[in-house]
Design a protein around this motif. Sequence first.
Motif, mmCIF file in Angstrom:
data_model
loop_
_atom_site.group_PDB
_atom_site.id
_atom_site.type_symbol
_atom_site.label_atom_id
_atom_site.label_comp_id
_atom_site.label_asym_id
_atom_site.label_seq_id
_atom_site.Cartn_x
_atom_site.Cartn_y
_atom_site.Cartn_z
ATOM 1 N N GLN A 324 -13.643 34.734 -0.162
ATOM 2 C CA GLN A 324 -14.896 34.031 -0.455
ATOM 3 C C GLN A 324 -15.943 34.985 -1.021
ATOM 4 O O GLN A 324 -16.655 34.653 -1.974
ATOM 5 C CB GLN A 324 -15.422 33.364 0.816
ATOM 6 N N VAL A 325 -16.017 36.187 -0.427
ATOM 7 C CA VAL A 325 -16.981 37.179 -0.912
ATOM 8 C C VAL A 325 -16.652 37.577 -2.344
ATOM 9 O O VAL A 325 -17.524 37.593 -3.223
ATOM 10 C CB VAL A 325 -16.982 38.419 0.012
ATOM 11 N N ILE A 326 -15.379 37.901 -2.592
ATOM 12 C CA ILE A 326 -14.976 38.345 -3.928
ATOM 13 C C ILE A 326 -15.194 37.239 -4.947
ATOM 14 O O ILE A 326 -15.653 37.481 -6.069
ATOM 15 C CB ILE A 326 -13.505 38.801 -3.918
ATOM 16 N N GLU A 327 -14.863 35.999 -4.554
ATOM 17 C CA GLU A 327 -15.045 34.867 -5.468
ATOM 18 C C GLU A 327 -16.503 34.764 -5.911
ATOM 19 O O GLU A 327 -16.799 34.568 -7.097
ATOM 20 C CB GLU A 327 -14.613 33.574 -4.769
ATOM 21 N N ILE A 449 -16.845 45.324 2.093
ATOM 22 C CA ILE A 449 -16.702 43.902 2.427
ATOM 23 C C ILE A 449 -17.374 43.613 3.764
ATOM 24 O O ILE A 449 -18.090 42.614 3.928
ATOM 25 C CB ILE A 449 -15.215 43.506 2.483
ATOM 26 N N ALA A 450 -17.149 44.500 4.747
ATOM 27 C CA ALA A 450 -17.763 44.313 6.067
ATOM 28 C C ALA A 450 -19.288 44.318 5.958
ATOM 29 O O ALA A 450 -19.972 43.551 6.651
ATOM 30 C CB ALA A 450 -17.293 45.406 7.021
ATOM 31 N N ALA A 451 -19.820 45.169 5.082
ATOM 32 C CA ALA A 451 -21.271 45.212 4.894
ATOM 33 C C ALA A 451 -21.777 43.899 4.307
ATOM 34 O O ALA A 451 -22.810 43.366 4.737
ATOM 35 C CB ALA A 451 -21.645 46.383 3.986
ATOM 36 N N VAL A 452 -21.043 43.362 3.327
ATOM 37 C CA VAL A 452 -21.441 42.086 2.725
ATOM 38 C C VAL A 452 -21.382 40.969 3.764
ATOM 39 O O VAL A 452 -22.296 40.145 3.867
ATOM 40 C CB VAL A 452 -20.537 41.745 1.521
ATOM 41 N N VAL A 453 -20.297 40.955 4.556
ATOM 42 C CA VAL A 453 -20.138 39.916 5.582
ATOM 43 C C VAL A 453 -21.240 40.023 6.628
ATOM 44 O O VAL A 453 -21.740 39.012 7.138
ATOM 45 C CB VAL A 453 -18.741 40.022 6.238
ATOM 46 N N SER A 454 -21.648 41.257 6.955
ATOM 47 C CA SER A 454 -22.713 41.433 7.956
ATOM 48 C C SER A 454 -24.038 40.846 7.480
ATOM 49 O O SER A 454 -24.886 40.475 8.290
ATOM 50 C CB SER A 454 -22.883 42.919 8.284
ATOM 51 N N HIS A 455 -24.219 40.769 6.164
ATOM 52 C CA HIS A 455 -25.440 40.186 5.602
ATOM 53 C C HIS A 455 -25.285 38.688 5.333
ATOM 54 O O HIS A 455 -26.242 38.040 4.895
ATOM 55 C CB HIS A 455 -25.801 40.870 4.274
#
Length: 513
Positions: A324-327, A449-455
């Motif tokens: 989902q993040v990459i998309e 990715i973990a940083a993006v998910v944390s936000h």
Amino acid sequence: MSDQEADVLSTDPEEAAEDQAEGQEQTPDRIDLSVDISEAGPCRKHLRVTVPRSEVDRFFNKEFSDLVKSASVPGFRPGKTPRRLIERRFRKDVASQVKAGLMMQSLEQIGDEQKIDALDEPNIDIEAVELPEDGDFVYEFDVEVRPEFDLPEYKGLKIKRPVREIGESEIDDGLKNFLRRFGAMKPKDTGAVKDDYLEVDIRFLHDGKVINEVENLNVRMDKELVFRDGRVADFAEKMEGVKAGDSREVKAVLSDSIRKEELRGKEVEAVFVVKGVSEQQLPTLDQDFLDSVGCGDEQELRDLVQSSLGRRLEHEQEEAAREQVIEKLLEGADWELPPDLLRRQSERTLQRTIFDLQEAGYPDDEIRAKINVLRQNSMASTARSLKQQFVLERIAESEEIKIEESDLEAEVFSLAQRTGESPRRVRARIEKEQLWDTLGLHILERKAIAAVVSHAEQEDVTVELSEPTGAAGLDESVMPEEAEEGETSAAATEEDSTKAEAEAGDESEAKDS
């Protein structure tokens, strides 16, 4: 040139370049050069470097001044040979050193002064570059660079997180898969059924002509059989009932990424010559077996299986978040990537996927099947993976994410636990296959990715257990030329692992201790 003259300049161009570089580190006078940079295609720049004659003469003067002090020429005492004689006798050899020194220092200077985010070292044929007798020294080259793009907004993304319970039936299937590792093969005379194993030779034909033959393979009867460059759908159904001595012809579909364009996506005949059929007998869950796997009773073993399934569920959740993040991050990534770069990066992309699957606890046969599927769509998946890499590297830079030695060591021990190998052997395999950079990039991307998910804003969504893919993977190719390419596999062979372990030597032992 006489033997004495050869002794004076016995250094080859590469050694001369190193000596020149050392001297320039001591006297860091920059070269007065000019650099013209132009676009040369997707992620590629063309550089034309001009070194004025005055700088060329300066390098010649330094080399000859040093040579006058050390040259041994018949008829003259060391250090007393006239400079004009030195210049006349050794001009050609000194020119080779000057060229190497000028190129090395100018390239280092360009790297320091120009804003070129190169992906790799420039590929320059030094021998083909000529240093003129008169006039400026000019050389040109292309270099691959990272694409230029605006960093997308990565904070505040909305992500759905799949959640589900691990039920008893899933644990039953997981336990069965675990027991398969310890199963014994028993030959059978009756016809083959799903989950049996076939010993086969395979002959591949196209338009009636044999294009490849492979022998002595052990193949599990599963829904699909996946080669490195093709697949057989409904494999177990098509091979059902075969016995030793039988031959059966089925259709195999080639991938869309093989090198022969005219055969991409085409069907070929695959003739399976069955040499034996075996069924796998799973071990009995008696106390001896439980003791051998370190469990006191069956429930403890089921708990371990459930824990392993939990890790796989976490992997699925991470992959769902990642996708989902990459998309979202790649929605505007419409920049082109050069085909040469894609081809070189395809095996690295596959290896990063192997690291992911090994950490999640997938067995080797499942990893092999998944990797073969990815390999058949390697160009498309590599393009997406490279764009993902470039974006995540920018995010890591923005978040000030770094990779420490402790991160690499933790990854080695994690892989060792998942694969059942010793940390030393895992480290040796990574060293042998030159995968440290790939492993570091894998960790960097995961942290980004973990940083993006944390936000992100996450919403839990209940999902059902998906049906297993049911694919058996083989490290074999339908087309012989496809087998000649990179040999990324789920695990190193025993021989390679043993050699790699030995080559790792004392350094690995020191790290483990």
